[in-house]
Design an enzyme around this catalytic site. Sequence first.
Site, PDB file in Angstrom:
ATOM      1  N   HIS A  44      -4.493 -24.076 -11.205  1.00  0.00           N
ATOM      2  CA  HIS A  44      -5.554 -24.812 -10.539  1.00  0.00           C
ATOM      3  C   HIS A  44      -5.279 -26.318 -10.533  1.00  0.00           C
ATOM      4  CE1 HIS A  44      -7.438 -20.934 -11.096  1.00  0.00           C
ATOM      5  NE2 HIS A  44      -8.313 -21.282 -10.180  1.00  0.00           N
ATOM      6  N   ILE A 170     -13.269 -28.313 -28.998  1.00  0.00           N
ATOM      7  CA  ILE A 170     -12.951 -26.888 -28.924  1.00  0.00           C
ATOM      8  C   ILE A 170     -13.497 -26.415 -27.580  1.00  0.00           C
ATOM      9  CG2 ILE A 170     -13.276 -24.627 -29.968  1.00  0.00           C
ATOM     10  CD1 ILE A 170     -11.570 -26.654 -31.597  1.00  0.00           C
ATOM     11  N   ASP A 173     -12.414 -21.804 -21.670  1.00  0.00           N
ATOM     12  CA  ASP A 173     -12.354 -21.824 -20.208  1.00  0.00           C
ATOM     13  C   ASP A 173     -11.809 -20.475 -19.778  1.00  0.00           C
ATOM     14  OD1 ASP A 173     -11.952 -22.217 -17.524  1.00  0.00           O
ATOM     15  OD2 ASP A 173     -10.595 -23.922 -17.729  1.00  0.00           O
ATOM     16  N   MET A 174     -12.690 -19.592 -19.322  1.00  0.00           N
ATOM     17  CA  MET A 174     -12.244 -18.233 -19.035  1.00  0.00           C
ATOM     18  C   MET A 174     -12.910 -17.656 -17.799  1.00  0.00           C
ATOM     19  SD  MET A 174     -14.295 -15.927 -21.880  1.00  0.00           S
ATOM     20  CE  MET A 174     -13.973 -14.397 -20.991  1.00  0.00           C
ATOM     21  N   TRP A 225     -15.857  -2.917 -19.080  1.00  0.00           N
ATOM     22  CA  TRP A 225     -17.227  -2.927 -18.536  1.00  0.00           C
ATOM     23  C   TRP A 225     -18.007  -4.175 -18.935  1.00  0.00           C
ATOM     24  CZ3 TRP A 225     -15.158   0.632 -21.897  1.00  0.00           C
ATOM     25  CH2 TRP A 225     -15.577   0.546 -23.233  1.00  0.00           C
ATOM     26  N   LYS A 226     -17.655  -4.757 -20.088  1.00  0.00           N
ATOM     27  CA  LYS A 226     -18.371  -5.954 -20.544  1.00  0.00           C
ATOM     28  C   LYS A 226     -18.081  -7.139 -19.623  1.00  0.00           C
ATOM     29  CE  LYS A 226     -18.343  -4.459 -25.379  1.00  0.00           C
ATOM     30  NZ  LYS A 226     -17.925  -4.784 -26.760  1.00  0.00           N
ATOM     31  N   GLY A 306      -8.485 -24.593 -26.951  1.00  0.00           N
ATOM     32  CA  GLY A 306      -8.419 -26.021 -26.657  1.00  0.00           C
ATOM     33  C   GLY A 306      -7.391 -26.759 -27.488  1.00  0.00           C
TER      34      GLY A 306
END
Length: 347
Positions: A44, A170, A173-174, A225-226, A306
Amino acid sequence: MRIGYDNLEEIIKKALKNAGLSEENAKICAAVHAKSSADGVESHGLNRVPRFVEYINKGWVNPKAELELVSAKGAVENYDGHLGIGIVNAIQCSDRAVELAKIHGIGVVALKNTTHWMRGGTYAWRMAEAGYMGINWTNTESCMPMWGSDEPGVGNNPFCMAIPREDGPIVLDMAMSQYAYGKLGVYRLAGKELPYPGGFDKEGNLTSDPGAIEESRRILPTGYWKGSSMAIVLDMAAALMANGKSGFDLDEEKRGSCTGCCQIFIAYDPCLFGSKEEVQSMLNERVAAADCSHPAREGTQVTCPGERTMQTRERSMKEGVQVDEQIWSQVQAIADGDLDVTDISGK
């Protein structure tokens, strides 16, 4: 190959000015793209520049649009991005969330009708570096199957959270997928397999082949599924809070990635109920304990999210930023006015 940071930022800025951005906005966006690549998030950073320019040319991003305040209620404000530059809109909204938190202890900014913000962690980092805990997320068009499905039905809706620690923030980023599509592209361009299975091929087999996953559009939700459950909740929460479009609406419009999406920015004063000394002591103790965890493989180290980013950033500033040669050539050509970007599609 590695490119000096200043050179990288300058070429990106030149490319974005050629695409129609003002001097100020080109400078802002170039810094974010360059810093993302320097931090090791090239998917990105530099890699996203050609597609950003393509979206401007197609009218999916309006480089002259300005953020508009729609409504304000105490610590919460709602803005319309008018399909403006996603990075610029997100920076203004995260900064405004911090300003509201200075007044109220917490600040919430809901943004609708905006465009791709590139690296979502940029804004969590920004709030943490201002001394506030930052939370932000976005909804997207459907690019990931709901669990149990074999076709895209929900976005991977990236979620970010940053803890403001003086010894280094900390930062989580997901995406809600095991790998974001940008990361698949990074591995594909490098001719590498994914470290872990990241999705299914067209035959429904779990695979580590990034190209096969891009082709099938069956990326693997984080936590099975989570991940898909959290993705759909984040989608609806963003649209609800911003009074904007859900991922379903984005699917119906069939424009570029995140065109018209909603984003949420929350800043929280970490010292609202405790002193600065208490907070920093707790954070340092917790990080130290986590980092001392026994590694599963000899010679490796366990770290909090991080911490490795800081190490990557330091190396990039000393040795140059690692870039993909093909993408670098494309961006140079845009900067020189020698490339038609009407249908790059990020590849």
